[in-house]
Write an enzyme that holds these catalytic residues in place. Sequence first.
Site: not given
Ligand code: IPE
Ligand code: IPE
Ligand code: MG
Length: 255
Positions: A30, A47, A141
Amino acid sequence: MSVSPDRDLQASASERSGAKLPRHVAFIMDGNGRWATSRGLPRTEGHRQGLEALRNMIRHAGKVGIEVVTIYSFSSENWSRPETEVSFLMGLLRRFVQRDLSELHDANVRIRIIGGRNGLDAGILKLLQEAEELTSGNTGLELVVAFNYGARDEIIRAAQVLAQKVAAGEMRPEELTEAALTEQLDTRGLPDPDLIIRTSGEMRLSNFLLWQAAYSEFYFCDLLWPDFDAAAFDKALDCFCARDRRYGGLSAKTY
Ligand code: IPE
Ligand code: IPE
Ligand code: MG
């Protein structure tokens, strides 16, 4: 003094010697968006950098000797993001499979995809299936990619299969046990995650592995996913090794 990454690994490994490494580590990767916006960049750049961090993490997991790594790559709720971000993420997954598959295969990595498959783009589905098939005989793995994954959706899909068996008279209701449900989940055959790591300071599961996480250890760190490196991974492993897992019983130290 500068220390090479391998020396870091050795030092860290000896600190952990005697302690049990996790067999299965699951990642909630995240913070990509925040990594980018804090630099004045579009979220998509986060990303892209996140993919680099993922590649390094997989290499490190193999080096350290982790058996299974699960990555949360796209949740069943992530469809609610703007269309441009969703299609960028789909393209990134596509490129990851296309570009990295042969390297992963050469490294003896076995790929498995978990998550709902209904309604997915046919091209992506085909790529994912090919990745699973190509690597199915590998013995290194195991990389579990949670894509279009939501734990509630996974549990409901499993429950529906079992309910249908009961309705068809193939199974008695009392045969619907913990083991029977576990066997119907997308993760069937895998050990439960010993350690779940979430980056970016958020402390929630966001619908990830709800059933399998019953006795997982959690590790939250403030680093944003693109900044998560081998040293951060080692720190999480060291922290795990110092935990006392009791499973409702008593500490081994008590005896
Ligand atoms: C969880 O992260 C999903 C992934 C890392 C793919 P999100 O960014 O979607 O989660 P919330 O919305 O903060 O709970
Ligand atoms: C995690 O990073 C990746 C996915 C959920 C695909 P985020 O896109 O949720 O990044 P933040 O949480 O908005 O910073
Ligand atoms: Mg996120």
